[in-house]
Write a protein that holds these residues in place. Structure first.
Motif, PDB file in Angstrom:
ATOM      1  N   TYR A   1      15.927  -0.999   2.195  1.00  0.00           N
ATOM      2  CA  TYR A   1      16.168  -0.772   3.616  1.00  0.00           C
ATOM      3  C   TYR A   1      16.005  -2.041   4.442  1.00  0.00           C
ATOM      4  N   GLY A   2      15.455  -3.108   3.861  1.00  0.00           N
ATOM      5  CA  GLY A   2      15.163  -4.306   4.636  1.00  0.00           C
ATOM      6  C   GLY A   2      13.820  -4.219   5.321  1.00  0.00           C
ATOM      7  N   LEU A   3      12.872  -3.542   4.693  1.00  0.00           N
ATOM      8  CA  LEU A   3      11.541  -3.326   5.287  1.00  0.00           C
ATOM      9  C   LEU A   3      10.477  -4.267   4.721  1.00  0.00           C
ATOM     10  N   GLY A   4      10.915  -5.337   4.075  1.00  0.00           N
ATOM     11  CA  GLY A   4       9.938  -6.315   3.595  1.00  0.00           C
ATOM     12  C   GLY A   4       9.254  -5.931   2.308  1.00  0.00           C
ATOM     13  N   SER A   5      10.038  -5.490   1.314  1.00  0.00           N
ATOM     14  CA  SER A   5       9.428  -5.008   0.077  1.00  0.00           C
ATOM     15  C   SER A   5       8.728  -6.119  -0.689  1.00  0.00           C
ATOM     16  N   SER A   6       9.284  -7.329  -0.685  1.00  0.00           N
ATOM     17  CA  SER A   6       8.631  -8.417  -1.425  1.00  0.00           C
ATOM     18  C   SER A   6       7.288  -8.767  -0.799  1.00  0.00           C
ATOM     19  N   ALA A   7       7.210  -8.727   0.525  1.00  0.00           N
ATOM     20  CA  ALA A   7       5.935  -8.993   1.193  1.00  0.00           C
ATOM     21  C   ALA A   7       4.927  -7.884   0.908  1.00  0.00           C
ATOM     22  N   ALA A   8       5.386  -6.628   1.005  1.00  0.00           N
ATOM     23  CA  ALA A   8       4.465  -5.500   0.811  1.00  0.00           C
ATOM     24  C   ALA A   8       3.913  -5.474  -0.610  1.00  0.00           C
ATOM     25  N   VAL A   9       4.764  -5.750  -1.612  1.00  0.00           N
ATOM     26  CA  VAL A   9       4.257  -5.718  -2.986  1.00  0.00           C
ATOM     27  C   VAL A   9       3.308  -6.890  -3.227  1.00  0.00           C
ATOM     28  N   THR A  10       3.554  -8.013  -2.578  1.00  0.00           N
ATOM     29  CA  THR A  10       2.630  -9.149  -2.697  1.00  0.00           C
ATOM     30  C   THR A  10       1.284  -8.813  -2.092  1.00  0.00           C
ATOM     31  N   VAL A  11       1.287  -8.237  -0.881  1.00  0.00           N
ATOM     32  CA  VAL A  11       0.035  -7.864  -0.218  1.00  0.00           C
ATOM     33  C   VAL A  11      -0.718  -6.814  -1.028  1.00  0.00           C
ATOM     34  N   ALA A  12      -0.006  -5.786  -1.498  1.00  0.00           N
ATOM     35  CA  ALA A  12      -0.670  -4.717  -2.246  1.00  0.00           C
ATOM     36  C   ALA A  12      -1.273  -5.244  -3.547  1.00  0.00           C
ATOM     37  N   THR A  13      -0.571  -6.142  -4.225  1.00  0.00           N
ATOM     38  CA  THR A  13      -1.098  -6.710  -5.473  1.00  0.00           C
ATOM     39  C   THR A  13      -2.332  -7.554  -5.199  1.00  0.00           C
ATOM     40  N   VAL A  14      -2.273  -8.376  -4.161  1.00  0.00           N
ATOM     41  CA  VAL A  14      -3.434  -9.199  -3.797  1.00  0.00           C
ATOM     42  C   VAL A  14      -4.641  -8.322  -3.471  1.00  0.00           C
ATOM     43  N   LYS A  15      -4.448  -7.301  -2.642  1.00  0.00           N
ATOM     44  CA  LYS A  15      -5.572  -6.442  -2.250  1.00  0.00           C
ATOM     45  C   LYS A  15      -6.151  -5.692  -3.453  1.00  0.00           C
ATOM     46  N   ALA A  16      -5.261  -5.178  -4.316  1.00  0.00           N
ATOM     47  CA  ALA A  16      -5.731  -4.411  -5.469  1.00  0.00           C
ATOM     48  C   ALA A  16      -6.553  -5.289  -6.413  1.00  0.00           C
ATOM     49  N   LEU A  17      -6.064  -6.487  -6.684  1.00  0.00           N
ATOM     50  CA  LEU A  17      -6.779  -7.358  -7.620  1.00  0.00           C
ATOM     51  C   LEU A  17      -8.055  -7.931  -7.019  1.00  0.00           C
ATOM     52  N   CYS A  18      -8.055  -8.152  -5.708  1.00  0.00           N
ATOM     53  CA  CYS A  18      -9.308  -8.595  -5.065  1.00  0.00           C
ATOM     54  C   CYS A  18     -10.387  -7.514  -5.191  1.00  0.00           C
ATOM     55  N   GLN A  19      -9.986  -6.261  -5.053  1.00  0.00           N
ATOM     56  CA  GLN A  19     -10.939  -5.172  -5.296  1.00  0.00           C
ATOM     57  C   GLN A  19     -11.350  -5.122  -6.759  1.00  0.00           C
ATOM     58  N   PHE A  20     -10.379  -5.284  -7.653  1.00  0.00           N
ATOM     59  CA  PHE A  20     -10.639  -5.216  -9.089  1.00  0.00           C
ATOM     60  C   PHE A  20     -11.640  -6.289  -9.513  1.00  0.00           C
ATOM     61  N   TYR A  21     -11.498  -7.486  -8.974  1.00  0.00           N
ATOM     62  CA  TYR A  21     -12.411  -8.581  -9.313  1.00  0.00           C
ATOM     63  C   TYR A  21     -13.618  -8.665  -8.370  1.00  0.00           C
ATOM     64  N   GLU A  22     -13.710  -7.704  -7.440  1.00  0.00           N
ATOM     65  CA  GLU A  22     -14.836  -7.628  -6.493  1.00  0.00           C
ATOM     66  C   GLU A  22     -15.001  -8.929  -5.711  1.00  0.00           C
TER      67      GLU A  22
END
Length: 360
Positions: free
Chosen positions: A115-136
């Motif tokens: 849709y042009g809603l910034g999927s590459s940015a959103a997946v980058t942010v979600a991956t960063v947040k998830a792994l930061c939680q994973f590694y505490e």
């Protein structure tokens, strides 16, 4: 298992000018998300996405390195996000692990068209947040922005990173980008910890509170566009048509700042007037640069919206994708949507996503 989500985004105003430090844009986060889940594995890790179900991605560790087959790899933003977070994790003394990543996106239609809603940015942010939680890793929202911005910039090589900011902070934001040359320099000389602790030259992110009567309508033309390619073409015009480009920057800065002030003061007529002004500025940019920013479908989307009393323009890089309309109680939305439908313009049933502590 750790599961996080990051919203998509749309630009309201300030496109293209926002590529230059000091030139603001207004962006909104939307209630369509990319979700990333992380769960620890043992000998071999995987990356799975419902959007790339045919791609079987497995990886393993050799020391601190991820080893994988790079052929037919659609996960460049994800892998760079992993690299950035794990570099920081090592700096903070965390041992690296093996894990499975599962990704699901709401930012495409049923056929997989974006849709042009910034999927590459959103997946980058979600991956960063998830792994930061994973590694505490105890990071702030601004830290999340900086890490995701580094990862996204390393892959794409251009852009303002405003879509990263919207995905991290949510709601309506006023955004001005940072000095990319500064970032390139410090990435070669500084640790990630030092870069996160630094003030980024030119970076401004302000949460905005819009007037209650303002409503946002989003129309999708069904024609996807490549932001990075359009930005590359405008960059050529930046040098070839230097005087006109500098005039565009100056006028965009004044226009968007008036709009920001109108939002702060809850003065909707000013906001709508500057949306129309910004549309004209971007059309002029397209004309002198030879780039089709407002396609015939986007032009029709805007014409219908304006006939119904809304203030409309293309959103983001243009060339397809979405247009936005700011409306209030004076606009007959049902008539507008019906007219869009007759022109095969899809109304996306989206709302602005406000971030709460529970959704961090």
């Amino acid at each position: 298992m750790i599961t996080v989500k990051a919203p998509g985004k749309l630009y309201i105003a300030g496109e293209y000018a926002v590529l230059e430090p000091g030139h603001p844009a207004i962006i909104v986060a939307l209630d369509r998300f990319i979700t990333v889940s992380v769960s620890e594995a043992t000998l071999q890790g995987t990356i799975n996405s419902r959007q790339y179900a045919e791609t079987d991605f497995h990886w393993r560790r050799s020391g601190d390195q991820m080893i994988f087959d790079n052929r037919d790899n659609p996960y460049h933003y994800i892998l760079e996000a992993i690299r950035v977070v794990e570099t920081l994790a090592l700096e903070m003394g965390r041992p690296l692990k093996i894990y499975d990543l599962d990704i699901n996106s709401q930012l495409e239609d049923q056929g997989g068209r974006k849709y042009g809603l910034g999927s590459s940015a959103a997946v980058t942010v979600a991956t960063v947040k998830a792994l930061c939680q994973f590694y505490e890793l105890p990071l702030s929202r601004m830290d999340f922005f900086k890490l995701a911005a580094i990862a996204h910039f390393n892959v794409q090589g251009n852009g303002s990173l405003g879509d990263i900011a919207a995905s991290v902070f949510g709601g309506w934001i006023a955004y001005s980008t940072f000095d990319k040359d500064w970032l390139r320099t410090v990435l070669q000389t500084n640790t990630f910890g030092e870069i996160l602790a630094s003030e980024w030259p030119g970076l401004k992110i302000e949460l905005l509170h819009v007037p209650n009567e303002l409503e946002l309508l989003i129309g999708w033309t069904g024609s996807p566009a490549s932001t990075s390619r359009l930005v590359d073409k405008i960059t050529i015009a930046k040098f070839a048509e230097h005087e006109q480009y500098q005039h565009f920057l100056a006028e965009s800065q004044k226009c968007v700042q008036k709009m920001i002030n109108g939002i702060r003061n809850h003065h909707l007529p000013i906001v709508k007037a500057e949306i129309r002004h910004n549309r004209q500025l971007i059309k002029d940019l397209g004309f002198f640069s030879g780039v089709t920013i407002e396609t015939p479908a986007l032009q029709e989307l805007c014409r219908i919206a304006e006939d119904c009393g809304g203030a409309a323009k293309s959103s983001g890089a243009g060339g397809g994708d979405c247009g936005i309309v700011l409306t209030d109680h004076t606009v007959d939305q049902a008539r507008l949507i019906s007219a869009w439908n007759q022109q095969q313009i899809t109304t996306l049933p989206l709302s602005v996503f406000q971030l709460t502590e529970a959704s961090v």
